[in-house]
Design a protein around this motif. Structure first.
Motif, PDB file in Angstrom:
ATOM      1  N   UNK A  99       0.868  -1.008   0.049  1.00  0.00           N
ATOM      2  CA  UNK A  99      -0.020   0.130   0.059  1.00  0.00           C
ATOM      3  C   UNK A  99       0.839   1.410  -0.125  1.00  0.00           C
ATOM      4  N   UNK A 100       1.717   1.191   0.501  1.00  0.00           N
ATOM      5  CA  UNK A 100       2.783   2.247   0.724  1.00  0.00           C
ATOM      6  C   UNK A 100       3.291   2.802  -0.663  1.00  0.00           C
ATOM      7  N   UNK A 101       3.957   1.519  -1.325  1.00  0.00           N
ATOM      8  CA  UNK A 101       4.441   1.684  -2.855  1.00  0.00           C
ATOM      9  C   UNK A 101       3.335   2.211  -3.592  1.00  0.00           C
ATOM     10  N   UNK A 102       2.199   1.791  -3.495  1.00  0.00           N
ATOM     11  CA  UNK A 102       0.963   2.266  -4.178  1.00  0.00           C
ATOM     12  C   UNK A 102       0.648   3.816  -4.138  1.00  0.00           C
ATOM     13  N   UNK A 145      -8.343   1.511  -6.502  1.00  0.00           N
ATOM     14  CA  UNK A 145      -7.636   0.164  -6.194  1.00  0.00           C
ATOM     15  C   UNK A 145      -6.919   0.110  -4.737  1.00  0.00           C
ATOM     16  N   UNK A 146      -6.225   1.406  -4.181  1.00  0.00           N
ATOM     17  CA  UNK A 146      -5.717   1.158  -2.925  1.00  0.00           C
ATOM     18  C   UNK A 146      -6.734   1.278  -2.173  1.00  0.00           C
ATOM     19  N   UNK A 151       0.432  -3.673 -12.025  1.00  0.00           N
ATOM     20  CA  UNK A 151       0.914  -3.109 -13.405  1.00  0.00           C
ATOM     21  C   UNK A 151       1.178  -1.662 -13.770  1.00  0.00           C
ATOM     22  N   UNK A 152       0.502  -0.835 -12.714  1.00  0.00           N
ATOM     23  CA  UNK A 152       0.837   0.513 -12.725  1.00  0.00           C
ATOM     24  C   UNK A 152       2.081   0.828 -12.347  1.00  0.00           C
ATOM     25  N   UNK A 153       2.159   0.060 -11.102  1.00  0.00           N
ATOM     26  CA  UNK A 153       3.932   0.224 -10.798  1.00  0.00           C
ATOM     27  C   UNK A 153       4.802  -0.289 -11.764  1.00  0.00           C
ATOM     28  N   UNK A 154       4.542  -1.113 -12.634  1.00  0.00           N
ATOM     29  CA  UNK A 154       5.429  -1.627 -13.618  1.00  0.00           C
ATOM     30  C   UNK A 154       5.741  -0.508 -14.568  1.00  0.00           C
ATOM     31  N   UNK A 155       4.457   0.002 -14.894  1.00  0.00           N
ATOM     32  CA  UNK A 155       4.749   1.227 -15.853  1.00  0.00           C
ATOM     33  C   UNK A 155       5.484   2.393 -15.151  1.00  0.00           C
ATOM     34  N   UNK A 156       5.147   2.676 -14.065  1.00  0.00           N
ATOM     35  CA  UNK A 156       5.998   3.874 -13.304  1.00  0.00           C
ATOM     36  C   UNK A 156       7.467   3.631 -13.274  1.00  0.00           C
TER      37      UNK A 156
END
Length: 217
Positions: free
Chosen positions: A40-43, A67-68, A113-118
């Motif tokens: 959650x912190x990463x998100x 999603x968070x 997937x959003x973190x993969x993109x970032x």
């Protein structure tokens, strides 16, 4: 006696990337079970990066925020039971709810997937290249989100792509007073090296439970 460059680096403000990395470094390094709190912190740190791009990423930002909230809601119901991301996913798989529209499994999948993109985005920013920000975002999108987007999501992305700021503007937003591009590149390298193993672990859990192939509309 310290070199001039060392004094300048010490006295200047940290980049946005370094601030986020330092906030998460202890949690990630001590996390051996892909904890929900760390995830959650990463998100939430992802939202800080998307905010720097501006309103063009509003659709992606809205999805990330939604999603968070979904994952945080289930975690707060029983923090001990839902302390690990893998346990949340396994429970929904066992219950047969993982593929439902409002499942936490889908929330975790799209946050990952959003973190993969970032991560791909800031890694491409760090590279020395002739690409402008539109090309960087497009390349990052193609390798992470595009394979899983349906026509509605792809259309929203194409509209956002036309409204991106200049690469120099975006880079300057990630830096603070007294910073330069070389310092930003070093901070990005540290940030990616810190987060990549954790995100790879989540990706591996999703693959193991066969949840990694779900697409959007």
């Amino acid at each position: 006696m310290k070199k001039a460059g060392e004094v300048k680096a010490k006295n200047s403000f940290p980049t946005e990337i370094r601030v986020v990395a330092e906030e998460l470094s202890v949690a990630v390094r001590q996390d051996h079970d892909a904890s929900t709190v760390t995830f959650l912190s990463l998100s939430k740190s992802l939202l800080q990066i998307l905010d720097k791009i501006g309103p063009t990423m509003a659709v992606l930002r809205q999805d990330v925020h939604k999603n968070i909230e979904r994952l945080e809601k289930i975690y707060l119901l029983d923090p001990s039971l839902y302390s690990c991301v893998g346990e949340i996913l396994k429970k929904e798989v066992d219950d047969g709810t993982a593929r439902k529209r409002e499942s936490c499994a889908k929330a975790v999948l799209w946050l990952t997937r959003s973190m993969n993109f970032s991560l791909a985005l800031i890694k491409n920013i760090e590279k020395d290249s002739e690409w402008n920000l539109e090309q960087i975002v497009e390349e990052s999108y193609k390798s992470t989100l595009k394979p899983w987007h349906g026509w509605i999501s792809s259309a929203a992305y194409k509209v956002a792509l036309k409204l991106l700021p200049e690469k120099e503007v975006f880079s300057s937003l990630l830096m603070s007073k007294g910073q330069n591009c070389n310092i930003l590149k070093v901070d990005i390298q540290k940030f990616v090296s810190l987060l990549r193993p954790f995100i790879d672990e989540i990706n591996a859990i999703l693959r193991k439970l066969r949840l990694d192939r779900m697409k959007s509309t």
